[in-house]
Write a protein that holds these residues in place. Sequence first.
Motif, PDB file in Angstrom:
ATOM      1  N   THR A  20     -35.093 -74.366 -14.252  1.00 56.31           N
ATOM      2  CA  THR A  20     -36.532 -73.982 -14.378  1.00 56.31           C
ATOM      3  C   THR A  20     -36.689 -72.566 -14.982  1.00 56.31           C
ATOM      4  O   THR A  20     -37.330 -72.193 -16.047  1.00 56.31           O
ATOM      5  N   TYR A  21     -35.749 -71.595 -14.400  1.00 50.37           N
ATOM      6  CA  TYR A  21     -35.712 -70.134 -15.118  1.00 50.37           C
ATOM      7  C   TYR A  21     -35.572 -70.206 -16.631  1.00 50.37           C
ATOM      8  O   TYR A  21     -36.226 -69.657 -17.051  1.00 50.37           O
ATOM      9  N   ASN A  22     -34.638 -70.961 -17.135  1.00 47.92           N
ATOM     10  CA  ASN A  22     -34.319 -70.888 -18.592  1.00 47.92           C
ATOM     11  C   ASN A  22     -35.469 -71.787 -19.281  1.00 47.92           C
ATOM     12  O   ASN A  22     -35.731 -71.496 -20.337  1.00 47.92           O
ATOM     13  N   SER A  23     -36.094 -72.847 -18.615  1.00 48.74           N
ATOM     14  CA  SER A  23     -37.157 -73.557 -19.360  1.00 48.74           C
ATOM     15  C   SER A  23     -38.367 -72.567 -19.516  1.00 48.74           C
ATOM     16  O   SER A  23     -38.997 -72.371 -20.481  1.00 48.74           O
ATOM     17  N   GLY A  24     -38.473 -71.708 -18.563  1.00 49.49           N
ATOM     18  CA  GLY A  24     -39.811 -70.474 -18.683  1.00 49.49           C
ATOM     19  C   GLY A  24     -39.245 -69.518 -19.671  1.00 49.49           C
ATOM     20  O   GLY A  24     -40.165 -69.123 -20.587  1.00 49.49           O
ATOM     21  N   LEU A  25     -38.276 -69.241 -19.765  1.00 53.97           N
ATOM     22  CA  LEU A  25     -37.607 -68.506 -20.718  1.00 53.97           C
ATOM     23  C   LEU A  25     -37.838 -68.618 -22.238  1.00 53.97           C
ATOM     24  O   LEU A  25     -38.334 -68.173 -23.201  1.00 53.97           O
ATOM     25  N   LYS A  26     -37.561 -70.192 -22.697  1.00 55.83           N
ATOM     26  CA  LYS A  26     -37.720 -70.853 -23.797  1.00 55.83           C
ATOM     27  C   LYS A  26     -38.998 -70.892 -24.227  1.00 55.83           C
ATOM     28  O   LYS A  26     -39.448 -70.645 -25.162  1.00 55.83           O
ATOM     29  N   LYS A  27     -39.909 -71.243 -23.215  1.00 50.66           N
ATOM     30  CA  LYS A  27     -41.425 -71.304 -23.397  1.00 50.66           C
ATOM     31  C   LYS A  27     -42.044 -70.030 -23.860  1.00 50.66           C
ATOM     32  O   LYS A  27     -42.767 -69.907 -24.650  1.00 50.66           O
ATOM     33  N   ALA A  28     -41.448 -68.962 -23.129  1.00 53.05           N
ATOM     34  CA  ALA A  28     -42.133 -67.685 -23.389  1.00 53.05           C
ATOM     35  C   ALA A  28     -41.776 -67.115 -24.718  1.00 53.05           C
ATOM     36  O   ALA A  28     -42.370 -66.653 -25.471  1.00 53.05           O
ATOM     37  N   ARG A  29     -40.127 -67.428 -25.151  1.00 53.58           N
ATOM     38  CA  ARG A  29     -40.040 -67.210 -26.624  1.00 53.58           C
ATOM     39  C   ARG A  29     -40.647 -67.919 -27.786  1.00 53.58           C
ATOM     40  O   ARG A  29     -41.106 -67.429 -28.600  1.00 53.58           O
ATOM     41  N   LYS A  30     -41.021 -69.144 -27.379  1.00 55.49           N
ATOM     42  CA  LYS A  30     -41.814 -69.916 -28.410  1.00 55.49           C
ATOM     43  C   LYS A  30     -43.315 -69.259 -28.466  1.00 55.49           C
ATOM     44  O   LYS A  30     -43.827 -69.206 -29.540  1.00 55.49           O
ATOM     45  N   ARG A  31     -43.935 -68.993 -27.321  1.00 59.55           N
ATOM     46  CA  ARG A  31     -45.150 -68.264 -27.455  1.00 59.55           C
ATOM     47  C   ARG A  31     -45.319 -67.052 -28.119  1.00 59.55           C
ATOM     48  O   ARG A  31     -45.953 -66.682 -28.755  1.00 59.55           O
ATOM     49  N   LYS A  32     -44.037 -66.158 -27.714  1.00 63.18           N
ATOM     50  CA  LYS A  32     -44.221 -64.890 -28.350  1.00 63.18           C
ATOM     51  C   LYS A  32     -43.805 -64.922 -29.904  1.00 63.18           C
ATOM     52  O   LYS A  32     -44.462 -64.342 -30.678  1.00 63.18           O
ATOM     53  N   GLY A  33     -43.184 -65.908 -30.409  1.00 65.71           N
ATOM     54  CA  GLY A  33     -42.611 -65.999 -31.632  1.00 65.71           C
ATOM     55  C   GLY A  33     -43.561 -67.140 -32.606  1.00 65.71           C
ATOM     56  O   GLY A  33     -43.335 -67.486 -33.716  1.00 65.71           O
ATOM     57  N   SER A  34     -44.686 -67.572 -31.710  1.00 66.93           N
ATOM     58  CA  SER A  34     -45.261 -68.834 -32.485  1.00 66.93           C
ATOM     59  C   SER A  34     -45.959 -68.332 -33.885  1.00 66.93           C
ATOM     60  O   SER A  34     -46.399 -67.342 -34.085  1.00 66.93           O
ATOM     61  N   GLY A  35     -45.584 -69.277 -34.818  1.00 66.32           N
ATOM     62  CA  GLY A  35     -46.005 -69.013 -36.045  1.00 66.32           C
ATOM     63  C   GLY A  35     -45.108 -68.251 -37.130  1.00 66.32           C
ATOM     64  O   GLY A  35     -45.220 -68.471 -38.260  1.00 66.32           O
ATOM     65  N   LYS A  36     -43.978 -67.825 -36.486  1.00 64.07           N
ATOM     66  CA  LYS A  36     -43.068 -67.070 -37.088  1.00 64.07           C
ATOM     67  C   LYS A  36     -41.662 -68.011 -37.609  1.00 64.07           C
ATOM     68  O   LYS A  36     -40.948 -67.569 -38.474  1.00 64.07           O
TER      69      LYS A  36
END
Length: 146
Positions: free
Chosen positions: A117-133
Amino acid sequence: MMSAWLLNSTDSTIGADRKNEQYRADVEATYNETTPSHRRRNAKQIRDRFHKVNKWIDLFHSAWLKVRMIYTSGYSDQMWIEKAHALYIKDNESLNLGPFVLMDVWNTVKNEAKWVTYNSGLKKARKRKGSGKEKEGEDVSHTDAD
C-alpha cells in the motif's frame, strides 16, 4: 531497518495515532535495539536509508510482477526470481544499480499489505505530480519521489 519499519507500522498495540516524530523515534529505537553498537543510526539516517532501500526493493518487485505476468505457465518461484533479476538489471540500466542483492529484505516485505500500500501510494503520487509530462506508455513507477 525494514523490519523495524514494519513492526512499528503494523503493531496494533502501539496504535497509528502517533505523530511523525514519535513514529520515527520508535523506529529508531527498534532498529538500534537489534543492531550492533558500531552500526547504530539516528532517525534521519534511518529514514534516508529506508527510502533508498525501499526504492531498490520496489524496482525489483516491479520486475518480479512483470515477470509473473509474462511467464505464467510452467514456471517455478525460482524461475520467476531469476527472470526478475535479469529484468531488474535491464530495466534499470540507466540507474546503474547492478544486480539486486536485497532478497532477504524483499522476501520479508513482498507480502506485507502495509508495504504494498505504501509503495502504491508513492506511485500514484508520482503519476499525479508528473501528469502530462511522461510520454504515452512510459512507465513512471521507477522514478524516485525523494
